[in-house]
Design an enzyme around this catalytic site. Structure first.
Site, mmCIF file in Angstrom:
data_model
loop_
_atom_site.group_PDB
_atom_site.id
_atom_site.type_symbol
_atom_site.label_atom_id
_atom_site.label_comp_id
_atom_site.label_asym_id
_atom_site.label_seq_id
_atom_site.Cartn_x
_atom_site.Cartn_y
_atom_site.Cartn_z
ATOM 1 N N GLU A 102 0.834 -1.195 0.000
ATOM 2 C CA GLU A 102 0.000 0.000 0.000
ATOM 3 C C GLU A 102 0.873 1.252 0.000
ATOM 4 O O GLU A 102 1.987 1.223 0.525
ATOM 5 C CB GLU A 102 -0.885 0.053 1.255
ATOM 6 C CG GLU A 102 -1.737 -1.171 1.480
ATOM 7 C CD GLU A 102 -2.339 -1.186 2.879
ATOM 8 O OE1 GLU A 102 -3.274 -1.959 3.087
ATOM 9 O OE2 GLU A 102 -1.865 -0.435 3.770
ATOM 10 N N LYS A 107 2.253 4.636 1.469
ATOM 11 C CA LYS A 107 2.381 5.158 2.838
ATOM 12 C C LYS A 107 2.088 6.651 2.782
ATOM 13 O O LYS A 107 2.920 7.444 2.375
ATOM 14 C CB LYS A 107 3.774 4.897 3.402
ATOM 15 C CG LYS A 107 3.881 5.198 4.890
ATOM 16 C CD LYS A 107 5.239 4.804 5.442
ATOM 17 C CE LYS A 107 5.249 4.921 6.959
ATOM 18 N NZ LYS A 107 4.895 6.280 7.425
ATOM 19 N N ASP A 123 1.472 10.461 3.608
ATOM 20 C CA ASP A 123 2.176 11.405 4.472
ATOM 21 C C ASP A 123 1.181 12.440 4.986
ATOM 22 O O ASP A 123 1.110 13.566 4.518
ATOM 23 C CB ASP A 123 3.305 12.092 3.686
ATOM 24 C CG ASP A 123 4.267 12.829 4.619
ATOM 25 O OD1 ASP A 123 4.206 12.596 5.836
ATOM 26 O OD2 ASP A 123 5.073 13.626 4.122
ATOM 27 N N TYR A 166 -7.388 2.359 5.850
ATOM 28 C CA TYR A 166 -6.558 1.249 5.377
ATOM 29 C C TYR A 166 -6.357 0.107 6.369
ATOM 30 O O TYR A 166 -5.623 -0.833 6.059
ATOM 31 C CB TYR A 166 -5.184 1.770 4.942
ATOM 32 C CG TYR A 166 -4.465 2.614 5.985
ATOM 33 C CD1 TYR A 166 -3.710 2.023 6.992
ATOM 34 C CD2 TYR A 166 -4.540 3.998 5.957
ATOM 35 C CE1 TYR A 166 -3.046 2.791 7.937
ATOM 36 C CE2 TYR A 166 -3.886 4.776 6.896
ATOM 37 C CZ TYR A 166 -3.140 4.166 7.883
ATOM 38 O OH TYR A 166 -2.497 4.926 8.825
ATOM 39 N N LYS A 215 10.884 2.944 2.913
ATOM 40 C CA LYS A 215 10.975 4.397 2.880
ATOM 41 C C LYS A 215 12.308 4.836 2.301
ATOM 42 O O LYS A 215 13.268 4.064 2.265
ATOM 43 C CB LYS A 215 10.832 4.977 4.301
ATOM 44 C CG LYS A 215 9.523 4.615 4.984
ATOM 45 C CD LYS A 215 9.468 5.138 6.402
ATOM 46 C CE LYS A 215 9.407 6.636 6.439
ATOM 47 N NZ LYS A 215 9.222 7.157 7.804
ATOM 48 N N CYS A 229 19.876 29.734 -18.019
ATOM 49 C CA CYS A 229 20.303 28.352 -17.832
ATOM 50 C C CYS A 229 21.820 28.292 -17.671
ATOM 51 O O CYS A 229 22.554 28.856 -18.499
ATOM 52 C CB CYS A 229 19.867 27.510 -19.029
ATOM 53 S SG CYS A 229 20.480 25.805 -18.977
ATOM 54 N N CYS A 231 23.218 26.342 -21.086
ATOM 55 C CA CYS A 231 23.135 26.873 -22.451
ATOM 56 C C CYS A 231 22.889 28.376 -22.507
ATOM 57 O O CYS A 231 22.822 28.955 -23.607
ATOM 58 C CB CYS A 231 22.035 26.153 -23.228
ATOM 59 S SG CYS A 231 20.374 26.483 -22.594
ATOM 60 N N CYS A 279 14.392 25.121 -18.303
ATOM 61 C CA CYS A 279 15.089 25.546 -19.506
ATOM 62 C C CYS A 279 14.324 24.926 -20.672
ATOM 63 O O CYS A 279 14.201 23.696 -20.748
ATOM 64 C CB CYS A 279 16.535 25.054 -19.504
ATOM 65 S SG CYS A 279 17.375 25.329 -21.083
ATOM 66 N N CYS A 284 19.693 22.006 -25.172
ATOM 67 C CA CYS A 284 20.523 22.252 -23.985
ATOM 68 C C CYS A 284 21.397 21.033 -23.702
ATOM 69 O O CYS A 284 20.884 19.917 -23.548
ATOM 70 C CB CYS A 284 19.626 22.547 -22.787
ATOM 71 S SG CYS A 284 20.513 22.734 -21.233
#
Length: 697
Positions: free
Chosen positions: A126, A128, A130, A246, A338, A432, A435, A450, A455
């Site tokens: 399943e 997890k 947060d 759950y 995790k 950037c 480039c 960018c 690039c």
């Protein structure tokens, strides 16, 4: 039913009867809207029903009910939160930070369980979530108590605030959930869930708060937790809180309790609770597939609108869970995979930026070297400019850093108490670094990009991803080779990987005859990986290996996919509008279409296995059909059955719905079999499946 009329109470009913019917009607439409996302009436019609109910309740205070849908607007103001002793301890989980940890966990299970039980061992994986863990209690089907996890033994009573969460049914079962209204609620039901906030809702709320000069939150988890711990529940009611459930802790007064965790999830759905569809069940003989599924959680996280901090692997059978028991504060039968790890503090020396394969420009912390978990860490991600601004991270700060396995470390927050005034604010550069093109930040996005497809840094990252194990898996070509071949101009597009000038590469130091031959063989072998792997390797935003598999199950080749429109892609189960838009947008650009044609010209296989080999759909008996597999099949493993279905043009999903064409059922089929019967989904035995019996035209 397309209107609310059959749920609307007749005017001649006495107040008690009319109020009861209105409560049923409002609860029904709240479930359709907030849980199923399938509203039947307009907002105006719903508001009319709701106002009528609230008016009647105000006129007849003796008929008020704490579980009426009107309580979702809040209003209770508490002086403090009272403590709640949990009937069953709400334990934490042990962590696994890599495949080896998961293998060791499984080996321990096999040692602890009797050998005769090994063949029955199975798992449920399943997401997890947060958010904030909550414990919910129902007595005779009525919501009576909601509490925080607290220390696992004692939590806080937040019942009034939880009543404002629209996805939480205040009375079970919700008739709409099981289709018959025959399921009786247990005398007592105690379950575990997670209250969370979607990322977009969180960002919108913070923006509104900032504009008003009021408090903002550091992350969605803190926002969810803070919203549920407000003393005024009317404020909680205005917050965009959502819920997943759950785990069932207690289910008293039922003759036939579920025998597995998977069936418990089906039971929760039948009662009317929101249960995430991203879970998946595996047999022990599918352990390697489980490892692959768990390992893809980062990809899952990118396509879900809410935050995850890993995956949870649980032993499926409840009898096995009881036998395995607990060790200290952790259940032996579950583990959290995790990317969380050890933490340390160090000094932030500078902030640089790195250009990724999609053009996203990511700020990275340059750190004073610090040992974390046996590794010296000198760099860490800072995600995006908003993250730096939100946490007020400054160059020169002492920062808290977290390392997660082999994943790049993350700066969690600055230690502001240690500032001496020499710290410097940082801003995202305008050009950037690779480039020198001007950077752009699309509206409503946290990332800066960018947009120059030429690039050099983007190309290096794209090549790295293209040749990686989860994509075209070209052994011997890694990040160093990608950078070398791009820098020397030998690879200007991804197709150039198949045009490498081998005679010129012989002149590069370190590239002897054997090394070149091995690399050439690996490049040649990768041509046969097929359309799914090639789609993954293209690096389209939101399209990783799992999404690529879902998409290509509906097409015969990559060329067919290139012609698909937004509507066609959006109809694929598991493919949301963002993913569909990203795919259509990618293939609408002529350079990308030309790239795919180049692959075809160079002999790269753009087809799906067994899908373009015949002259008719007779070679694809399941083309366009959706299967669900449940129970233990007599001779086939689930992986084998799934492979046969996909080879025949079908696809396999995890849950039964009105869109399911067939349920392939073995022994101990459980709740899916019952749901298929309720919905009229054809049910196949393994023998019927293998013989092609009972297949619809």
């Amino acid at each position: 039913m397309t209107r609310a009329s059959r749920l609307d109470p007749p005017d001649m009913d006495p107040p008690a009867g009319k109020i009861e019917k209105l409560r049923n009607a409002v609860s029904h439409h709240q479930y359709r809207y907030y849980v199923l996302d399938e509203p039947e009436i307009s907002d105006a019609e719903f508001d009319s029903l709701f106002r009528e109910l609230r008016t009647l309740e105000e006129q007849h205070p003796e008929l008020r009910d704490p579980n009426s849908p009107t309580v979702r607007v809040g209003g209770a103001v508490a002086d403090r939160f009272t403590k709640v002793q949990h009937q069953i301890p709400v334990l934490s989980l042990a962590n696994a930070f890599g495949e080896e940890d998961l293998h060791r966990w499984r080996d321990r299970l096999l040692r602890l369980l009797p050998e005769e039980e090994h063949s029955r061992l199975g798992y449920v994986v399943e997401p997890k979530f947060d958010g904030l863990t909550v414990v919910l209690q129902f007595d005779d089907g009525r919501f009576t108590l909601g509490a925080t996890r607290g220390d696992g033994e004692v939590g806080e009573d937040i019942t009034p605030n939880l009543r404002t969460v629209h996805q939480l049914p205040l009375q079970i079962p919700v008739p709409e959930a099981n289709g018959r209204g025959e399921i009786q609620p247990p005398q007592r039901l105690i379950l575990r869930g997670e209250v969370y906030v979607e990322e977009n809702d969180f960002l919108s709320f913070n923006q509104e708060q900032a504009e008003k000069g009021e408090r903002t939150y550091a992350n969605p988890r803190n926002f969810a937790a803070g919203s549920l711990r407000l003393l005024d529940s009317s404020i909680s009611a205005a917050r965009p809180l959502k819920l997943w459930t759950y785990q069932i802790f207690v289910e008293e007064g039922l003759e036939n309790r579920p025998g597995s965790h998977w069936d418990s999830l089906e039971q929760l759905r039948a009662y009317g609770f929101p249960v995430c569809d991203e879970s998946k069940r595996f047999g022990d003989d599918e352990w390697e597939a489980l490892i692959e599924f768990v390992g893809g959680w980062d990809e899952l996280r990118t396509r879900l609108p809410y935050e995850l901090d890993g995956m949870v692997v649980k032993v499926d059978l409840l009898s096995h869970q009881e036998q395995l028991g607990f060790t200290g504060k952790d259940p032996r039968w579950a583990v959290a995979f995790k990317t969380g790890g050890e933490e340390a503090t160090t000094r932030l020396l500078d902030i640089g930026v790195k250009v990724g394969r999609t053009g996203a420009v990511t700020p990275n912390a340059v750190l004073e070297p610090v040992p974390i978990g046996g590794v010296t860490v000198q760099a860490a991600t800072l995600h995006n400019a908003d993250y730096i601004e939100e946490l007020d991270i400054r160059i020169g700060d002492t920062v808290l850093v977290k390392r997660a396995g082999d994943v790049i470390p993350k700066v969690l927050r600055p230690i502001k108490e240690l500032r001496d005034g020499a710290e410097r604010l940082w801003q995202m550069p305008r050009e950037c670094p690779s480039c020198s093109e001007r950077l752009e930040r699309p509206p409503e996005e946290a990332a800066t990009y960018c947009v120059n497809n030429a690039c050099p840094d983007q190309l290096v990252r794209k090549v790295e991803y293209f040749v990686s194990r989860g994509a075209m898996d070209i052994v011997g070509m890694g990040s160093k080779q990608a950078e070398l071949f791009v820098d020397e101009g030998r690879v200007k597009t991804l197709a150039d990987i198949y045009r490498l000038p081998w005679d010129e590469i012989e002149e590069i130091e370190g590239y002897g005859e054997k090394r070149i031959e091995n690399l050439r063989r690996a490049v040649e072998e990768s041509k046969a990986r097929g359309a799914t792997r090639l789609l993954t390797a293209l690096g389209i935003r939101f399209v990783g290996s799992v999404v690529a598999e879902l998409v290509m199950a509906n097409f015969r080749s990559l060329q067919d996919l290139m012609s698909a429109d937004l509507e066609t892609l959006s109809e694929i189960e598991g493919i949301g509008p963002k993913i569909a838009e990203a795919i259509v947008s990618y293939f609408s650009l002529e350079p990308n279409r030309a790239l795919v044609q180049s692959f075809a010209d160079l002999g790269v296989d753009l087809t799906m296995p067994d899908r373009d080999r015949g002259d008719s759909t007779g070679d694809l008996p399941y083309l366009g059909k959706t299967f669900v597999i449940t129970g233990t099949l007599p001779t086939l493993s689930r992986a084998e059955a799934k492979e046969r279905i996909e080879a025949g043009g079908g696809k396999v999903t995890g849950s039964v719905s009105s869109k399911t064409d067939y349920l392939l059922a073995g022994e101990k089929a459980g709740g899916k079999l019952e749901k298929a019967r309720q919905l009229g989904v054809p049910i196949l035995s393994e023998q019927e499946f293998l013989q092609g019996v009972n297949l619809k035209e």
